[in-house]
Write a protein that holds these residues in place. Structure first.
Motif, PDB file in Angstrom:
ATOM      1  N   ALA A 110       6.116  -2.535   5.368  1.00 43.40           N
ATOM      2  CA  ALA A 110       4.967  -3.356   6.192  1.00 43.40           C
ATOM      3  C   ALA A 110       4.116  -2.973   7.431  1.00 43.40           C
ATOM      4  O   ALA A 110       2.960  -3.613   6.728  1.00 43.40           O
ATOM      5  CB  ALA A 110       5.388  -3.934   6.306  1.00 43.40           C
ATOM      6  N   THR A 111       4.267  -1.902   7.883  1.00 40.77           N
ATOM      7  CA  THR A 111       3.666  -1.590   8.664  1.00 40.77           C
ATOM      8  C   THR A 111       2.242  -0.206   8.516  1.00 40.77           C
ATOM      9  O   THR A 111       2.455   0.401   9.476  1.00 40.77           O
ATOM     10  CB  THR A 111       4.319  -1.829  10.473  1.00 40.77           C
ATOM     11  OG1 THR A 111       4.632  -1.438  10.207  1.00 40.77           O
ATOM     12  CG2 THR A 111       4.367  -3.487  10.474  1.00 40.77           C
ATOM     13  N   LEU A 112       2.813   0.168   7.818  1.00 40.21           N
ATOM     14  CA  LEU A 112       2.300   1.642   7.225  1.00 40.21           C
ATOM     15  C   LEU A 112       1.193   2.034   8.019  1.00 40.21           C
ATOM     16  O   LEU A 112       0.476   3.448   8.391  1.00 40.21           O
ATOM     17  CB  LEU A 112       2.162   2.139   5.792  1.00 40.21           C
ATOM     18  CG  LEU A 112       1.977   3.675   5.733  1.00 40.21           C
ATOM     19  CD1 LEU A 112       3.384   4.650   6.007  1.00 40.21           C
ATOM     20  CD2 LEU A 112       2.670   3.763   3.413  1.00 40.21           C
ATOM     21  N   ASP A 113      -0.474   1.450   7.587  1.00 41.34           N
ATOM     22  CA  ASP A 113      -1.414   1.585   7.469  1.00 41.34           C
ATOM     23  C   ASP A 113      -1.491   1.075   8.975  1.00 41.34           C
ATOM     24  O   ASP A 113      -2.761   1.704   9.583  1.00 41.34           O
ATOM     25  CB  ASP A 113      -2.272   0.327   6.274  1.00 41.34           C
ATOM     26  CG  ASP A 113      -2.194   0.723   5.206  1.00 41.34           C
ATOM     27  OD1 ASP A 113      -1.989   2.263   4.912  1.00 41.34           O
ATOM     28  OD2 ASP A 113      -2.520  -0.260   4.724  1.00 41.34           O
ATOM     29  N   ARG A 114      -1.033   0.075   9.756  1.00 39.55           N
ATOM     30  CA  ARG A 114      -1.574  -0.191  11.140  1.00 39.55           C
ATOM     31  C   ARG A 114      -0.572   0.045  12.305  1.00 39.55           C
ATOM     32  O   ARG A 114      -1.203   0.897  13.073  1.00 39.55           O
ATOM     33  CB  ARG A 114      -1.084  -1.970  10.973  1.00 39.55           C
ATOM     34  CG  ARG A 114      -1.420  -2.099  13.177  1.00 39.55           C
ATOM     35  CD  ARG A 114      -0.993  -3.961  12.608  1.00 39.55           C
ATOM     36  NE  ARG A 114       0.273  -4.313  12.041  1.00 39.55           N
ATOM     37  CZ  ARG A 114       0.802  -5.035  12.849  1.00 39.55           C
ATOM     38  NH1 ARG A 114       0.859  -4.124  14.408  1.00 39.55           N
ATOM     39  NH2 ARG A 114       1.707  -5.580  12.490  1.00 39.55           N
ATOM     40  N   LEU A 115       0.598   1.177  11.847  1.00 36.71           N
ATOM     41  CA  LEU A 115       1.027   2.093  12.811  1.00 36.71           C
ATOM     42  C   LEU A 115       1.896   3.117  12.633  1.00 36.71           C
ATOM     43  O   LEU A 115       1.999   3.777  13.529  1.00 36.71           O
ATOM     44  CB  LEU A 115       2.275   1.236  13.534  1.00 36.71           C
ATOM     45  CG  LEU A 115       2.943  -0.638  14.408  1.00 36.71           C
ATOM     46  CD1 LEU A 115       4.061  -0.842  13.990  1.00 36.71           C
ATOM     47  CD2 LEU A 115       1.507  -0.066  15.050  1.00 36.71           C
ATOM     48  N   LEU A 116       0.977   3.333  11.236  1.00 42.25           N
ATOM     49  CA  LEU A 116       1.971   4.939  10.576  1.00 42.25           C
ATOM     50  C   LEU A 116       0.739   5.530   9.820  1.00 42.25           C
ATOM     51  O   LEU A 116       0.741   6.546   9.521  1.00 42.25           O
ATOM     52  CB  LEU A 116       3.157   4.558  10.063  1.00 42.25           C
ATOM     53  CG  LEU A 116       4.299   4.418  10.960  1.00 42.25           C
ATOM     54  CD1 LEU A 116       5.773   4.060   9.851  1.00 42.25           C
ATOM     55  CD2 LEU A 116       4.723   5.410  11.535  1.00 42.25           C
ATOM     56  N   ALA A 117      -0.196   5.716  10.661  1.00 45.66           N
ATOM     57  CA  ALA A 117      -1.721   6.202   9.757  1.00 45.66           C
ATOM     58  C   ALA A 117      -1.611   6.208   8.663  1.00 45.66           C
ATOM     59  O   ALA A 117      -2.265   7.000   7.675  1.00 45.66           O
ATOM     60  CB  ALA A 117      -1.496   8.026  10.888  1.00 45.66           C
ATOM     61  N   GLY A 118      -0.940   4.983   7.706  1.00 46.53           N
ATOM     62  CA  GLY A 118      -0.796   4.702   6.016  1.00 46.53           C
ATOM     63  C   GLY A 118      -0.895   6.085   5.762  1.00 46.53           C
ATOM     64  O   GLY A 118      -0.686   6.542   4.088  1.00 46.53           O
ATOM     65  N   GLU A 119       0.343   6.942   6.374  1.00 50.25           N
ATOM     66  CA  GLU A 119       1.002   7.765   5.516  1.00 50.25           C
ATOM     67  C   GLU A 119       2.848   8.232   4.846  1.00 50.25           C
ATOM     68  O   GLU A 119       3.336   7.518   5.796  1.00 50.25           O
ATOM     69  CB  GLU A 119       1.824   9.544   6.697  1.00 50.25           C
ATOM     70  CG  GLU A 119      -0.003  10.083   6.731  1.00 50.25           C
ATOM     71  CD  GLU A 119      -0.770  10.896   6.442  1.00 50.25           C
ATOM     72  OE1 GLU A 119      -0.045  11.160   5.164  1.00 50.25           O
ATOM     73  OE2 GLU A 119      -1.100  10.964   6.487  1.00 50.25           O
ATOM     74  N   PRO A 120       2.562   7.848   3.536  1.00 47.08           N
ATOM     75  CA  PRO A 120       3.677   7.803   2.916  1.00 47.08           C
ATOM     76  C   PRO A 120       5.577   7.973   3.110  1.00 47.08           C
ATOM     77  O   PRO A 120       6.135   7.771   3.186  1.00 47.08           O
ATOM     78  CB  PRO A 120       3.702   7.958   1.513  1.00 47.08           C
ATOM     79  CG  PRO A 120       2.037   7.409   0.843  1.00 47.08           C
ATOM     80  CD  PRO A 120       1.656   7.663   2.397  1.00 47.08           C
ATOM     81  N   VAL A 121       5.031   9.419   4.028  1.00 54.99           N
ATOM     82  CA  VAL A 121       5.963  10.046   3.787  1.00 54.99           C
ATOM     83  C   VAL A 121       7.141   9.709   5.329  1.00 54.99           C
ATOM     84  O   VAL A 121       7.963  10.057   4.953  1.00 54.99           O
ATOM     85  CB  VAL A 121       5.265  11.665   3.963  1.00 54.99           C
ATOM     86  CG1 VAL A 121       4.946  11.658   5.191  1.00 54.99           C
ATOM     87  CG2 VAL A 121       6.973  12.684   4.415  1.00 54.99           C
ATOM     88  N   TYR A 122       6.518   8.928   5.346  1.00 53.51           N
ATOM     89  CA  TYR A 122       6.878   8.715   6.940  1.00 53.51           C
ATOM     90  C   TYR A 122       8.061   7.382   6.245  1.00 53.51           C
ATOM     91  O   TYR A 122       9.025   6.996   7.227  1.00 53.51           O
ATOM     92  CB  TYR A 122       6.273   7.737   7.713  1.00 53.51           C
ATOM     93  CG  TYR A 122       5.224   8.506   9.202  1.00 53.51           C
ATOM     94  CD1 TYR A 122       5.988   9.182   9.903  1.00 53.51           C
ATOM     95  CD2 TYR A 122       3.500   8.352   9.296  1.00 53.51           C
ATOM     96  CE1 TYR A 122       5.217  10.415  10.786  1.00 53.51           C
ATOM     97  CE2 TYR A 122       3.127   9.057   9.423  1.00 53.51           C
ATOM     98  CZ  TYR A 122       3.743  10.116  10.284  1.00 53.51           C
ATOM     99  OH  TYR A 122       3.137  11.038  11.328  1.00 53.51           O
TER     100      TYR A 122
END
Length: 418
Positions: A110-122
């Motif tokens: 839910a926060t991938l783009d805002r907190l995790l640089a938009g990287e799906p591998v995270y």
């Protein structure tokens, strides 16, 4: 038996060749230094913006470990500290770990783009990270519960040192934040070198206690409130629309000042068994004395922390991490004072855990969290200062309630929960 709750019954002492306490203390200190070196090196190499996803992963892992997995560890220790332990509630623990993995991965998505640089591998990293630390907590609980304190200390050391060593290699090879994130996962697996499960079958007698689920639920509720106050700060600062750089400054400041609390998390496993034995023996006087001592320690430590944090805190952070991570003197003061009180509260709450008063522990921290939230909403200043003020107020309120609860419960006329 002596009058100290940290003493060991002579029979238990004879059963184990050396308590292993020194290994726990030294191992924890080295682990804390290695954790800060990891943050220092990675922060300097990656910079505040690129380092931001690592701070988010670290925060998620820390919250889940301390909220959900530490209760499993401590309840395992308490279960094995009595003469005739119940069977281990393995199905309950595995279900909790799976639920934590699902919840953490959902939050990351839910926060991938805002907190995790938009990287799906995270997403994969988060799932592996949480599953790994669920096993890590259970393994350490078995080690401490079986009085293998030496191995407990060594596993704590190895987790942090391995993570640091891998980080140095990865960063030297030019691997970025995504590669660095996998080192967080690797550290959680090293505990299994000591085969913590090997003694459990011989102690697994009787039925699983029907109170296991209730005790874990109330303990998790207590830790959810307490660790939200302690560790959710970077997420709250980000939600208040602070920049990535401000989030990193807040994270690094609190991580640095949180050193006493970080060390304490690995030492509470050593003091819970003797507190449990004192509760079982009905020695309320010693329990009450230690509660008052810890109350005084928290009050004095909080006052000194505020002064020291305001006077030299910003310079210390700037010296260790670079001028771009320098906090304001107010934020440093709030962090130092709050952490001192939080550390005293962590040791104090072991008494309530030993007394099986986890419901009252949950109430204390819930009221503290409410006080923290109100403070963030009403305080002036920027996002970091508002969240720092909420942290300090929440810790003061919860700590006062914990000490008061122990004092009331340890009166000669008071009745204990079974």
């Amino acid at each position: 038996m002596t009058d100290s709750p940290l003493s060991m019954p002579s029979s238990a002492a004879r059963a184990v060749p050396g308590s292993g306490t020194a290994y726990m203390v030294v191992g924890t200190l080295i682990a804390a230094v290695a954790a800060y070196l990891f943050q220092l090196i990675a922060g300097r190499v990656l910079g505040p913006t690129a380092f931001a996803p690592i701070t988010v992963l670290w925060t998620i892992q820390f919250l889940v470990l301390t909220i959900v997995f530490v209760p499993m560890e401590q309840l395992t220790i308490r279960r094995l500290s009595v003469e005739e332990p119940d069977a281990a509630p393995w199905r309950l623990f595995i279900g909790v770990i799976l639920a934590a993995v699902i919840a953490s991965t959902t939050f990351a998505a839910a926060t991938l783009d805002r907190l995790l640089a938009g990287e799906p591998v995270y997403l994969a990293i988060v799932a592996a990270l949480i599953a790994g630390y669920g096993g890590f907590a259970l393994a350490r609980g078995l080690l401490a519960g079986h009085r293998r304190f030496k191995e407990y200390g060594l596993s704590t050391l190895a987790e942090s040192v391995l993570r640091l060593a891998l980080a140095v290699v990865f960063l030297a090879a030019g691997i970025g934040a995504v590669g660095l994130a996998w080192t967080l996962v690797a550290g959680s697996l090293v505990v299994w070198i000591w085969l913590p499960i090997r003694h459990e079958p011989r102690r697994r007698t009787g039925q699983v206690s029907p109170l296991s689920g209730t005790g874990l639920a109330t303990f998790v509720a207590a830790n959810a409130a307490s660790q939200t106050i302690v560790a959710a700060g970077p997420l709250v600062v980000g939600a208040l629309h602070a920049s990535s750089a401000e989030v990193s400054v807040f994270f690094e400041t609190f991580l640095l000042f949180r050193a006493p609390l970080t060390v304490a998390y690995s030492l509470i496993a050593r003091i819970l068994p003797p507190f449990t034995r004192f509760v079982q023996s009905g020695n309320r006087h010693i329990i009450r004395v230690w509660a008052l001592r810890l109350g005084a320690l928290g009050a004095v430590g909080g006052g000194l922390g505020y002064v020291v944090g305001r006077v030299i805190g910003p310079d210390v952070v700037s010296f260790l991490l670079g001028s771009e991570f320098r906090p304001t003197d107010t934020l440093a003061a709030y962090a130092a004072a709050g952490v001192a009180i939080a550390t005293a509260a962590l040791f104090s709450q072991q008494i309530l855990i030993a007394m099986r008063l986890t419901g009252k522990l949950a109430l204390s921290w819930t009221v503290g969290l409410a006080a923290a939230a109100i403070t963030v909403g009403l305080a002036g200043g920027g996002p970091s200062v508002r969240v720092g003020a909420g942290f300090l107020v929440g810790e003061v309120v919860a700590f006062g309630l914990i000490i008061g609860t122990i004092a009331m419960a340890s009166r000669p006329s008071a009745s204990q929960e079974s």
